[in-house]
Scaffold this active site. Structure first.
Site, PDB file in Angstrom:
ATOM      1  N   LYS A 233       0.856  -1.199   0.000  1.00  0.00           N
ATOM      2  CA  LYS A 233       0.000   0.000   0.000  1.00  0.00           C
ATOM      3  C   LYS A 233       0.889   1.246   0.000  1.00  0.00           C
ATOM      4  O   LYS A 233       1.659   1.470   0.931  1.00  0.00           O
ATOM      5  CB  LYS A 233      -0.924   0.001   1.229  1.00  0.00           C
ATOM      6  CG  LYS A 233      -1.697   1.312   1.422  1.00  0.00           C
ATOM      7  CD  LYS A 233      -2.685   1.245   2.597  1.00  0.00           C
ATOM      8  CE  LYS A 233      -3.250   2.632   2.933  1.00  0.00           C
ATOM      9  NZ  LYS A 233      -4.177   2.622   4.075  1.00  0.00           N
ATOM     10  N   ASP A 238      -2.478  10.181   3.682  1.00  0.00           N
ATOM     11  CA  ASP A 238      -3.891   9.839   3.840  1.00  0.00           C
ATOM     12  C   ASP A 238      -4.579  10.898   4.701  1.00  0.00           C
ATOM     13  O   ASP A 238      -4.514  10.853   5.928  1.00  0.00           O
ATOM     14  CB  ASP A 238      -4.021   8.449   4.485  1.00  0.00           C
ATOM     15  CG  ASP A 238      -5.474   8.001   4.590  1.00  0.00           C
ATOM     16  OD1 ASP A 238      -6.353   8.684   4.016  1.00  0.00           O
ATOM     17  OD2 ASP A 238      -5.715   6.954   5.230  1.00  0.00           O
ATOM     18  N   LYS A 245     -10.027  12.876   8.082  1.00  0.00           N
ATOM     19  CA  LYS A 245      -9.530  12.427   9.390  1.00  0.00           C
ATOM     20  C   LYS A 245      -9.466  13.602  10.371  1.00  0.00           C
ATOM     21  O   LYS A 245      -9.362  14.749   9.948  1.00  0.00           O
ATOM     22  CB  LYS A 245      -8.102  11.880   9.230  1.00  0.00           C
ATOM     23  CG  LYS A 245      -8.009  10.514   8.612  1.00  0.00           C
ATOM     24  CD  LYS A 245      -6.569  10.019   8.643  1.00  0.00           C
ATOM     25  CE  LYS A 245      -6.411   8.655   7.997  1.00  0.00           C
ATOM     26  NZ  LYS A 245      -7.184   7.590   8.623  1.00  0.00           N
ATOM     27  N   ASP A 256       1.560   6.271   5.598  1.00  0.00           N
ATOM     28  CA  ASP A 256       0.565   5.356   5.047  1.00  0.00           C
ATOM     29  C   ASP A 256       1.072   4.633   3.786  1.00  0.00           C
ATOM     30  O   ASP A 256       0.320   3.896   3.151  1.00  0.00           O
ATOM     31  CB  ASP A 256      -0.747   6.118   4.770  1.00  0.00           C
ATOM     32  CG  ASP A 256      -1.970   5.241   4.965  1.00  0.00           C
ATOM     33  OD1 ASP A 256      -1.847   4.200   5.641  1.00  0.00           O
ATOM     34  OD2 ASP A 256      -3.031   5.585   4.417  1.00  0.00           O
ATOM     35  N   ASP A 315     -12.079   7.311   3.533  1.00  0.00           N
ATOM     36  CA  ASP A 315     -10.890   7.031   4.342  1.00  0.00           C
ATOM     37  C   ASP A 315     -10.503   5.542   4.277  1.00  0.00           C
ATOM     38  O   ASP A 315      -9.417   5.159   4.708  1.00  0.00           O
ATOM     39  CB  ASP A 315     -11.139   7.467   5.788  1.00  0.00           C
ATOM     40  CG  ASP A 315      -9.851   7.626   6.574  1.00  0.00           C
ATOM     41  OD1 ASP A 315      -8.774   7.555   5.958  1.00  0.00           O
ATOM     42  OD2 ASP A 315      -9.937   7.831   7.801  1.00  0.00           O
ATOM     43  N   GLU A 317      -9.413   3.963   1.860  1.00  0.00           N
ATOM     44  CA  GLU A 317      -8.877   4.083   0.497  1.00  0.00           C
ATOM     45  C   GLU A 317      -7.860   2.988   0.171  1.00  0.00           C
ATOM     46  O   GLU A 317      -7.699   2.612  -0.983  1.00  0.00           O
ATOM     47  CB  GLU A 317      -8.249   5.470   0.300  1.00  0.00           C
ATOM     48  CG  GLU A 317      -6.805   5.639   0.812  1.00  0.00           C
ATOM     49  CD  GLU A 317      -6.647   5.422   2.309  1.00  0.00           C
ATOM     50  OE1 GLU A 317      -7.640   5.583   3.038  1.00  0.00           O
ATOM     51  OE2 GLU A 317      -5.537   5.074   2.758  1.00  0.00           O
ATOM     52  N   ARG A 319      -7.765  -0.211   0.789  1.00  0.00           N
ATOM     53  CA  ARG A 319      -8.317  -1.451   0.224  1.00  0.00           C
ATOM     54  C   ARG A 319      -8.751  -1.256  -1.223  1.00  0.00           C
ATOM     55  O   ARG A 319      -8.781  -2.207  -2.005  1.00  0.00           O
ATOM     56  CB  ARG A 319      -9.471  -1.949   1.103  1.00  0.00           C
ATOM     57  CG  ARG A 319     -10.662  -1.052   1.145  1.00  0.00           C
ATOM     58  CD  ARG A 319     -11.592  -1.394   2.297  1.00  0.00           C
ATOM     59  NE  ARG A 319     -11.065  -0.939   3.574  1.00  0.00           N
ATOM     60  CZ  ARG A 319     -11.662  -1.146   4.747  1.00  0.00           C
ATOM     61  NH1 ARG A 319     -12.805  -1.804   4.809  1.00  0.00           N
ATOM     62  NH2 ARG A 319     -11.135  -0.703   5.853  1.00  0.00           N
TER      63      ARG A 319
HETATM   64  N1  BES Z   1      -4.404   4.432   6.838  1.00  0.00           N
HETATM   65  C1  BES Z   1      -5.583   4.198   7.583  1.00  0.00           C
HETATM   66  C2  BES Z   1      -5.414   3.153   8.670  1.00  0.00           C
HETATM   67  C3  BES Z   1      -4.456   3.445   9.773  1.00  0.00           C
HETATM   68  C4  BES Z   1      -4.696   4.481  10.655  1.00  0.00           C
HETATM   69  C5  BES Z   1      -3.370   2.628   9.942  1.00  0.00           C
HETATM   70  C6  BES Z   1      -3.829   4.714  11.674  1.00  0.00           C
HETATM   71  C7  BES Z   1      -2.488   2.862  10.974  1.00  0.00           C
HETATM   72  C8  BES Z   1      -2.717   3.916  11.834  1.00  0.00           C
HETATM   73  C9  BES Z   1      -6.720   3.708   6.672  1.00  0.00           C
HETATM   74  O1  BES Z   1      -6.708   4.208   5.394  1.00  0.00           O
HETATM   75  C10 BES Z   1      -8.006   4.105   7.329  1.00  0.00           C
HETATM   76  O2  BES Z   1      -8.209   5.271   7.500  1.00  0.00           O
HETATM   77  N2  BES Z   1      -8.814   3.122   7.697  1.00  0.00           N
HETATM   78  C11 BES Z   1     -10.036   3.349   8.352  1.00  0.00           C
HETATM   79  C12 BES Z   1     -11.105   2.565   7.633  1.00  0.00           C
HETATM   80  C13 BES Z   1     -12.497   2.913   8.030  1.00  0.00           C
HETATM   81  C14 BES Z   1     -12.864   4.281   7.535  1.00  0.00           C
HETATM   82  C15 BES Z   1     -13.452   1.889   7.470  1.00  0.00           C
HETATM   83  C16 BES Z   1      -9.904   2.857   9.801  1.00  0.00           C
HETATM   84  O3  BES Z   1      -9.264   1.836  10.043  1.00  0.00           O
HETATM   85  O4  BES Z   1     -10.440   3.535  10.679  1.00  0.00           O
HETATM   86 ZN    ZN Z   2      -4.810   4.752   4.644  1.00  0.00          ZN
HETATM   87 ZN    ZN Z   3      -7.676   6.072   5.186  1.00  0.00          ZN
END
Ligand code: BES
Ligand code: ZN
Ligand code: ZN
Length: 465
Positions: A233, A238, A245, A256, A315, A317, A319
């Site tokens: 990834k 992000d 966020k 990220d 957010d 993104e 996946r």
């Molecule tokens: N990059 C983030 C996940 C992340 C956040 C990894 C903090 C490590 C530390 C990812 O893109 C994300 O924001 N995921 C969300 C998904 C949700 C919106 C379904 C999450 O995990 O909250």
């Molecule tokens: Zn992310």
């Molecule tokens: Zn994200």
């Protein structure tokens, strides 16, 4: 981004003796009166990690004595910060405990020392900080250890570099140089070409940034060799997109692209040791930003594989870009497909920052990788691809939703989402990782971190070679 690794010679270096706590008394009995008195004055009891600087009669540093009580991969990384800056070598290891693997202890001491010597100095106007170096003992695989450390440093450097200096195109430039070093094939598909070449999800996520999205591809090795494909990834930043966020949630999001940084580091190790495999690296690289042409909540994206995805949250993104990259990876029918991604906050809630969550469509592979991780002190933990939870990411109007309504089991639903894009007959492993040290610890300075690299290398070199 150049770091010196191990010392080439032990000439002029200060010796380090390591004494097991339970062998300490016996050992002390046969030492010189001076040393006995010195250790006593310093209240040294050979407890784990305890360190004593021993002078000669003139007051110059003569040697270091370190106590230990268990096999600890990070022992050397802890000592590095307790001794004056200089050159060192491991001398005697004193223990009567037959369960301690002396060779491993030496090897790990030096490796963790070196891992701990890392610092990110690119933006320091005065990078004064000299670090202590250690001589790598003879008779142990120095080339492997050197590549291990170098690969980790590559990963850390990439993660620590701010987005402004590591946009998708700059990450692609880095990969171009990397591919050239190893004589690997390199190509990129960028911007509108992503639409033409059918990578709609990568384009949709990355199109709002002035820095256009990329798919980076590197390949090396003959196709009659076992085929390994690594996908990382590469979200260079992000912001969360329109489902923005919070400021604290965004603060570390230059990291990220940690999955990408990890697979590049791993590739460096594999290529550096010339493992007899065909290795391919795929990095969808984007910035998840906000502008009038951002992709939006409620949009539906038809992905490369033909699966339509309703956007529940911009957010989620990672996946999306991985969906296109994984589908593309499967077209080449690799023997093993591994993706690494800073995919969910949920994986961190479950396992904390140190342990990447592992998912695989093969329980056998998952068990094997977990065992290798344990063996090389690089822990990873398996979570289930619990099919029933697909209901949490159902969509009424598309084939699947990228986030769903429930916040439960976020790491699992993200992994299930990815699995939908992987052909059933492909051996697939997914690691959801944090890639960051929130504090300084022995061998692991604060900042970007490589994770699962030692576990994956050990696993791959045993499995595919
Ligand atoms: N990059 C983030 C996940 C992340 C956040 C990894 C903090 C490590 C530390 C990812 O893109 C994300 O924001 N995921 C969300 C998904 C949700 C919106 C379904 C999450 O995990 O909250
Ligand atoms: Zn992310
Ligand atoms: Zn994200």
């Amino acid at each position: 981004m150049q770091h010196t690794l191990f010392l080439d010679t032990d000439i002029g270096a200060t010796p380090i003796d390591i004494v097991h706590e339970l062998s300490f008394k016996e050992w002390l009995d046969v030492q010189s009166d001076f040393l006995i008195q010195w250790l006593k004055s310093n209240h040294f009891h050979a407890r784990h990690g305890e360190t004593c600087l021993v002078p000669d009669k003139m007051g110059n540093l003569e040697k270091i004595i370190v106590g230990f009580s268990k096999s600890d991969f990070w022992l050397g990384g802890g000592i590095l910060r307790k001794v004056p800056t200089g050159s060192y070598y491991l001398d005697t290891i004193i223990t009567t405990n037959k369960n301690i693997d002396i060779k491993k202890l030496r090897e790990n001491f030096c490796i963790s020392w070196c891992l701990g010597s890392y610092s990110f100095t690119r933006y320091k106007s005065r990078s004064s900080e000299e670090v202590s170096k250690i001589f790598y003992p003879e008779g142990i695989d120095k080339k492997n250890a050197t590549k291990l450390v170098e690969s980790s440093f590559i990963t850390r450097d990439l993660i620590n570099t701010p987005t402004e200096d590591l946009s998708p195109s700059k990450l692609a430039d880095y990969c171009k140089g990397f591919a050239k070093k190893y004589n690997a094939e390199f190509r990129t598909i960028k911007g509108k070409e992503l639409i033409k070449d059918n990578f709609p999800a990568i384009h949709a996520v990355g199109r709002a940034s002035k820095n256009e999205p990329y798919l980076i591809e590197m390949c090396k090795g003959e196709s009659n060799k076992p085929k390994l494909t690594l996908v990382g990834k590469g979200v260079c930043f992000d912001s969360g997109g329109l489902d923005l966020k919070s400021s604290s949630g965004m603060r570390l999001m230059k990291k990220d692209m940690g999955g990408a940084a990890n697979v590049i580091g791993l590739a460096n190790w594999i290529l550096g040791l010339d493992l007899p495999i065909r290795i391919k690296v795929l990095i969808p690289a984007v910035e998840n930003m906000i502008s009038s042409n951002s992709f939006k909540p409620g949009d539906i994206i038809t992905t490369r594989k033909g699966i339509s995805v309703e956007i529940g949250n911009t957010d989620a993104e990672g996946r999306l870009i991985l969906a296109d990259a994984l589908a593309y990876a499967c077209e080449d029918k690799p023997d093993l497909l591994i993706d690494c991604a800073t995919l969910t906050g949920s994986a961190r809630s479950a396992l904390g920052p140190d342990i990447p969550a592992l998912f695989s469509n093969s329980d056998f592979l998952a068990q094997e990788l977990t065992a290798h991780g344990k063996e090389v002190n690089d822990p990873i933990w398996c979570l289930p691809l619990w099919k029933d939870y697909l209901r949490l990411i159902q969509s009424k109007i598309a084939d699947i939703n990228n986030s769903g309504t429930s916040s439960f089991a976020g790491a699992i639903t993200a992994a299930l989402f990815l699995e939908s894009f992987v052909d059933k007959n492909i051996n697939w492993i997914h690691l959801d990782m944090y890639c960051w040290n929130n504090e300084d610890r022995p061998g692991r300075p604060l900042g970007g971190e490589s994770q699962g690299q030692r576990a994956l290398f050990d696993f791959i070199s045993n499995k595919l070679c």
